[in-house]
Enzyme design. Structure first.
Site, mmCIF file in Angstrom:
data_model
loop_
_atom_site.group_PDB
_atom_site.id
_atom_site.type_symbol
_atom_site.label_atom_id
_atom_site.label_comp_id
_atom_site.label_asym_id
_atom_site.label_seq_id
_atom_site.Cartn_x
_atom_site.Cartn_y
_atom_site.Cartn_z
ATOM 1 N N TYR A 1 0.814 -1.220 0.000
ATOM 2 C CA TYR A 1 0.000 0.000 0.000
ATOM 3 C C TYR A 1 0.850 1.274 0.000
ATOM 4 O O TYR A 1 0.308 2.359 -0.050
ATOM 5 C CB TYR A 1 -0.895 0.040 1.239
ATOM 6 C CG TYR A 1 -2.163 -0.764 1.141
ATOM 7 C CD1 TYR A 1 -2.131 -2.106 0.825
ATOM 8 C CD2 TYR A 1 -3.405 -0.174 1.397
ATOM 9 C CE1 TYR A 1 -3.289 -2.850 0.754
ATOM 10 C CE2 TYR A 1 -4.562 -0.914 1.320
ATOM 11 C CZ TYR A 1 -4.501 -2.246 1.002
ATOM 12 O OH TYR A 1 -5.655 -2.981 0.939
ATOM 13 N N LYS B 1 2.674 -13.997 5.857
ATOM 14 C CA LYS B 1 2.870 -15.017 4.834
ATOM 15 C C LYS B 1 4.381 -15.190 4.659
ATOM 16 O O LYS B 1 4.928 -15.094 3.558
ATOM 17 C CB LYS B 1 2.181 -14.519 3.545
ATOM 18 C CG LYS B 1 2.041 -15.535 2.462
ATOM 19 C CD LYS B 1 0.943 -16.541 2.696
ATOM 20 C CE LYS B 1 1.015 -17.604 1.623
ATOM 21 N NZ LYS B 1 0.326 -18.841 1.935
ATOM 22 N N ASP C 1 -3.093 -17.244 5.201
ATOM 23 C CA ASP C 1 -4.212 -17.980 4.587
ATOM 24 C C ASP C 1 -4.866 -18.899 5.611
ATOM 25 O O ASP C 1 -6.095 -19.014 5.679
ATOM 26 C CB ASP C 1 -3.765 -18.751 3.335
ATOM 27 C CG ASP C 1 -2.421 -19.436 3.486
ATOM 28 O OD1 ASP C 1 -1.620 -18.987 4.318
ATOM 29 O OD2 ASP C 1 -2.168 -20.423 2.782
ATOM 30 N N ASP D 1 -6.296 -5.731 5.872
ATOM 31 C CA ASP D 1 -7.501 -5.309 5.150
ATOM 32 C C ASP D 1 -8.399 -6.523 4.898
ATOM 33 O O ASP D 1 -9.605 -6.494 5.141
ATOM 34 C CB ASP D 1 -7.076 -4.676 3.817
ATOM 35 C CG ASP D 1 -8.046 -3.607 3.371
ATOM 36 O OD1 ASP D 1 -8.991 -3.305 4.127
ATOM 37 O OD2 ASP D 1 -7.872 -3.070 2.256
#
Ligand code: NAP
Length: 420
Positions: free
Chosen positions: A159, A229, A283, A307
């Protein structure tokens, strides 16, 4: 304080810092608070939240002088600019503010005004609590089990806005540098490509994780989970996890224990009154918030994961019409709902203002106005529990009364007056 096109109200006082070192604020009983209604449904939920919040402030012996500020569509109308300097300056100087959603066009046009505001004012932690209010319909069977708070890093990650458009000289320069100088040849496919950069810094990570741990300790939570991740993105997301654990181990002494220590030294048995810091792959986390909801408490993560995860948590407690949020920097707070500007409903007096109202509740909490915050939450909950709801909840309830945005706000105001 000099502004070009906004007028600071004569009544009320600014919120000021009294102790720079400890970042302590002096909160007057009648502060001046900037408010940005926002784009799209901001014109509906902004005024609705404003009415509810000022009623709760008055009911608890205080008052608010609102300072209307403008950005997005209202910024273009008033200033011919998306993000006028007046707005940035007012939020900076008055320190505590509330905003509605701002539209960000996909692909082309200007960069996200939300991201620009968060970066320019260094609102580094976006905090999104997801808890269930009685009476709110949910797609899960036990929505009351959802009670998590997501701390989302707000100033970096993908971002950060460092990206190059396909077909430009710049993107070709970056491709050349990455392939020829950094040795990643054969990594990009042939032909047009867009490239973005994902910075994750020690500073950005540690101050976010610190904030999440402080919150968890203050609110007697059981765990802080670092969501990443890192198995794939080792030097960014993996490093986030490592720096996060470093903060936990080096700065909190006996108050905090990490999950590995717990297993090595105590067979996984958690001692009382100790906060556990653990980590989960992103995930897997998206699955766990649904399947092992009660095992998680406070989540600390990077911008993009945050988000996604907070929206997934929000879905379990009634959707975006309900989910509040706030951005925090050092001695600064900018409350804002999680939802966007939902342009198709703009100006119809239809959508749910709860998310913006409860964002205001978070702002009250930050001001130390706990009684006013509780009053807002109780009044919203009582109104929904009585079956007086907007379209988004009504469609999933039997025998509920469908109210417009302003009617719902009036019903909440009525309950505040009864409960006060
Ligand atoms: P959105 O505006 O959040 O709307 C998506 C859907 O969520 C709506 O169609 C509606 O669902 C539901 N919803 C959102 N707010 C609601 C409310 N107050 N009451 C009831 N239902 C509500 O997401 P989007 O359509 O993806 O984004 C629209 C624009 O907002 C984009 O330009 C995006 O960039 C921007 N955005 C801004 C912010 C921000 O300012 N912080 C955040 C997110 C997105 P149903 O139609 O199913 O009822």
């Amino acid at each position: 304080m000099e502004y070009d096109k906004i007028e600071v109200p004569d009544e009320g006082e600014p919120i000021e810092v009294v102790d720079e070192e400890r970042i302590e604020l002096d909160i007057p009983d009648h502060p001046i608070i900037p408010i940005l209604h926002g784009d799209g449904i901001g014109v509906d939920v902004g005024p609705a939240a404003q009415t509810v919040l000022e009623t709760a402030a008055r009911a608890t012996g205080r008052d608010i002088s609102w300072l209307r500020v403008y950005a997005g569509e209202s910024g273009r109308e008033k200033y011919d600019e998306n993000l006028p300097e007046d707005t940035v300056k007012a939020i900076k100087e008055f320190r505590v503010a509330i905003k509605g959603p701002l539209t960000t066009p996909v692909g082309s046009g200007y960069r996200s005004l939300n991201v620009a505001l968060r970066q320019r004012l260094d609102f580094y932690a976006n905090v999104r609590p997801t808890y269930h209010l009685e009476g709110v319909p949910s797609p899960v069977s036990k929505p009351e089990e959802m009670d998590m708070v997501t701390f989302r890093e707000n100033t970096e990650d993908l971002y950060a806005g460092i990206e190059w458009e396909e077909g430009t000289d710049e993107v070709e320069q970056v491709r050349e540098f990455v392939e020829d100088e950094m040795g990643f040849d054969d990594t990009f496919h042939e032909g047009p490509v867009g490239i973005g950069v994902k910075p994750i810094s020690e500073k950005g990570t540690k101050r976010l994780v610190r904030r999440a741990i402080d919150y968890a300790l203050e609110h007697d939570r059981d765990s802080v989970t670092l969501v990443h991740k890192g198995n794939i993105m080792k030097f960014t997301e993996g490093q986030f996890r490592d720096w996060g654990y470093e903060v936990a181990r080096e700065e909190y002494g006996d108050e905090v224990i990490t999950e590995d220590t717990l297993w090595e030294e105590r067979d996984g048995e958690t001692p009382e009154d100790v906060l556990v810091v653990n980590d989960r792959i992103a995930d897997n986390m998206l699955q766990q918030v649904l399947t092992r909801t009660t095992q998680y408490d406070v989540l600390a993560t990077m911008n993009l994961n945050g988000d996604y995860i907070s929206d997934a948590c929000g879905a379990q407690i009634g959707g975006l019409g309900i989910a509040p949020g706030a951005n925090f920097g050092d001695a600064r707070c900018l409350a804002e709902p999680v939802h966007g500007s939902a342009p198709k409903y703009a100006g119809q007096d239809k959508v749910n203002p709860t998310a913006m109202i409860l964002s205001g509740e978070m702002m009250f909490d930050y001001l130390g106005w706990t009684d006013a915050a509780n009053l807002v939450r109780d009044a919203v909950e009582a109104t929904i529990a009585a079956g007086e709801v907007t379209y988004d909840l009504e469609r999933n309830l039997e025998d509920a009364e469908k109210l417009g945005t302003s009617e719902f706000a009036d019903a909440v105001v009525g309950r505040i007056e009864q409960l006060a």
